[in-house]
Design an enzyme around this catalytic site. Structure first.
Site, PDB file in Angstrom:
ATOM      1  N   GLU A   1       0.840  -1.203   0.000  1.00 48.64           N
ATOM      2  CA  GLU A   1       0.000   0.000   0.000  1.00 48.64           C
ATOM      3  C   GLU A   1       0.872   1.249   0.000  1.00 48.64           C
ATOM      4  O   GLU A   1       1.829   1.362   0.757  1.00 48.64           O
ATOM      5  CB  GLU A   1      -0.910  -0.013   1.228  1.00 48.64           C
ATOM      6  CG  GLU A   1      -1.815   1.206   1.331  1.00 48.64           C
ATOM      7  CD  GLU A   1      -2.569   1.245   2.652  1.00 48.64           C
ATOM      8  OE1 GLU A   1      -3.565   1.984   2.742  1.00 48.64           O
ATOM      9  OE2 GLU A   1      -2.155   0.536   3.594  1.00 48.64           O
TER      10      GLU A   1
ATOM     11  N   LYS B   1      -9.519   1.662  -3.106  1.00 46.14           N
ATOM     12  CA  LYS B   1     -10.043   1.116  -1.857  1.00 46.14           C
ATOM     13  C   LYS B   1     -11.517   1.465  -1.727  1.00 46.14           C
ATOM     14  O   LYS B   1     -11.914   2.627  -1.828  1.00 46.14           O
ATOM     15  CB  LYS B   1      -9.240   1.699  -0.687  1.00 46.14           C
ATOM     16  CG  LYS B   1      -9.529   1.079   0.657  1.00 46.14           C
ATOM     17  CD  LYS B   1      -8.575   1.677   1.701  1.00 46.14           C
ATOM     18  CE  LYS B   1      -8.790   1.044   3.074  1.00 46.14           C
ATOM     19  NZ  LYS B   1      -7.877   1.646   4.081  1.00 46.14           N
TER      20      LYS B   1
ATOM     21  N   CYS C   1      -5.215  -2.502   2.573  1.00 42.24           N
ATOM     22  CA  CYS C   1      -5.168  -2.253   4.014  1.00 42.24           C
ATOM     23  C   CYS C   1      -6.198  -3.130   4.726  1.00 42.24           C
ATOM     24  O   CYS C   1      -6.270  -4.322   4.525  1.00 42.24           O
ATOM     25  CB  CYS C   1      -5.369  -0.769   4.288  1.00 42.24           C
ATOM     26  SG  CYS C   1      -5.054  -0.278   6.001  1.00 42.24           S
TER      27      CYS C   1
END
Length: 489
Positions: free
Chosen positions: A282, A347, A397
């Site tokens: 990430e 995301k 994440c």
């Protein structure tokens, strides 16, 4: 036969029982003692206190148990919001307590409903209803106020892959149900000691269910293990850069960061096993890539080595000419062997008060406290990035703690999952162990390989049986290549 209030329990003993359950759960959970055999009995003291307490005591016992249990599981939040969020202790500690009180509220709801059920139904009926109520409150916690399904009880089996195979049918909630079912059985047997007929009526059906569950798990383990030997594979090279979180976003250090990832990647592509795809974590690219000069060495490297790259980076789209029309994303970028960006995902589940401010329009008074919070836009799950025969579902994440996100990627056609993350936020706490445990369950639920690349944390290859292979150490630079099975079922 009624089990509540027979005999009554003192408040002191009820609090002590809750403390025993907290300790047993810590000893059983990843990040704690990791001794999973304690799970079937860890909640017995707490459940006995509920059965023997008054309505007022049940509220007190469950609130105390839930708050202390989550304090033990979430203590790392003080480090995150204090060290990286800039909040002083007099604000970060109350923040932790408020979160723990909130999630403890779901256990209070469970205990209150459980007490009502115990008053209305026989123990043999309540034996099956209480685990259902517990799972229902866990499910609510997974989406209310954006959701916080952190370390449900079922994740305690993450270090026992053979026992968690049933989660491909019932998810990790099924594991939680079985754990609470066994705890409830033992609690009822203690309270109904001397009543052999009741014990027999409860024990036999539970034993049958456990035997069926174990038989299914053993069968799935054997059949899938055989399939894995014949499955197509993607050779993935994982890079863990271990970039210091305090220096990561320093513009002066961006070139050093890229150079480090390229050096580690060069080691991989020149090794004995050449990767088909490089996986960086990430925000491995700590800058907005559009027309950025640091893309030049990355593109040159990919062209020279003829390898593809999937890396995390921030991204923006311009929807107009004014500042308020810029849309920011926490994204992953897929580069082809020509160094061109051919796919971008973003995301889809953002961190509240970390990547966006929920209800910002209605909470203007908190603006001074969250000036550093990003204003990111959630992405959508569609068109998995493609590398050779691999269709890649990208979990960024903490998206790996939400089972529905992994399932949506699989439903969109993904035959492999990757998790790019940065656990440097958590320091040397239990949190990296917990995030790894939850990610391992995702592999079993979806029957997909999961390849995890962390800036630091646990970078690891997880097969569809939930087995973690070639695991990185914490806070060290690391790289490895391994074949990940591509599953189509």
């Amino acid at each position: 036969m009624k089990l509540i209030n027979a005999p009554a329990i003192s408040t002191r003993h009820g609090i002590a029982a809750a403390c025993v359950s907290v300790v047993l759960l810590w000893l059983a959970f990843p990040g704690g003692g990791e001794f999973w055999p304690l799970l079937p009995v860890a909640c017995v003291p707490f459940l006995v206190s509920i059965c023997r307490g008054t309505r007022r005591q049940v509220f007190l016992f469950s609130l105390f148990f839930g708050t202390v249990h989550f304090l033990v599981q979430l203590y790392w939040l003080v480090f995150v919001v204090g060290h990286y969020g800039g909040l002083p202790l007099y604000l970060s500690i109350p923040t932790l307590f408020l979160l723990c009180l909130y999630v403890a509220g779901y256990l209070v709801a469970f205990a209150s409903i459980a007490r009502c059920l115990l008053q209305c139904f026989t123990p043999s009926v309540c034996l099956w209803l209480l685990p259902s109520v517990w799972v229902a409150t866990d499910y609510l916690r997974s989406f209310v106020f954006s959701g916080f399904p952190w370390m449900d009880l079922g994740y305690g089996f993450a270090t026992a892959p053979l026992l968690m195979q049933v989660s491909d049918v019932f998810g990790h909630y099924g594991l939680t149900y079985l754990i609470i079912l066994l705890n409830t059985l033992f609690a009822f047997c203690l309270l109904a000691r001397g009543t052999k007929q009741i014990r027999k009526a409860m024990v036999i059906p539970v034993c049958v269910l456990i035997i069926c569950t174990l038989s299914y798990s053993a069968w799935r383990w054997q059949s899938l293990d055989a399939q894995l030997t014949d499955a197509a594979v993607l050779k993935v090279g994982v890079v863990q850069g271990n970039i210091d979180q305090g220096q990561k976003w320093d513009p002066a250090g961006q070139g050093v960061t890229v150079a480090k990832y390229l050096a580690q990647s060069s080691t991989l592509v020149q090794g004995v096993v050449r990767p088909d795809l490089l996986l960086w974590p990430e925000t491995a690219l700590p800058f907005y890539p559009l027309r950025h000069p640091l893309l030049v060495p990355i593109s040159r490297f990919l062209q020279e080595e003829e390898v593809m790259l999937l890396a995390g980076a921030p991204w923006y789209d311009l929807q107009g000419t004014t500042a308020d029309t810029i849309r920011l994303y926490n994204a992953s970028l897929l580069f082809d062997a020509n160094g061109e960006i051919i796919n971008r995902t973003a995301k889809s589940h953002l961190v509240p008060f970390g990547e966006y401010v929920p209800f910002k329009r209605f909470l203007p008074f908190i603006a001074p406290l969250v000036e550093s919070v990003g204003n990111f836009i959630p992405g959508t799950i569609e068109n998995p990035p493609v590398c050779q025969n691999a269709r890649i579902g990208v979990l960024i994440c903490f998206e790996s703690i939400f089972p529905d996100i992994s399932r949506k990627w699989v439903d969109a056609g993904a035959n492999i999952l990757v998790n790019i993350t940065n656990d440097a936020w958590y320091g040397r706490t239990s949190a990296p162990h917990q995030t790894l445990a939850m990610t391992r369950i995702r592999a079993v639920e979806t029957r997909r390989s999961v390849v995890r690349s962390a800036n630091t944390g646990f970078s690891v290859f997880i097969d569809p049986l939930g087995r973690a292979q070639d695991e990185s150490p914490l806070f060290e630079s690391w790289q490895s290549v391994k074949s990940a099975a591509l599953m189509e079922e």
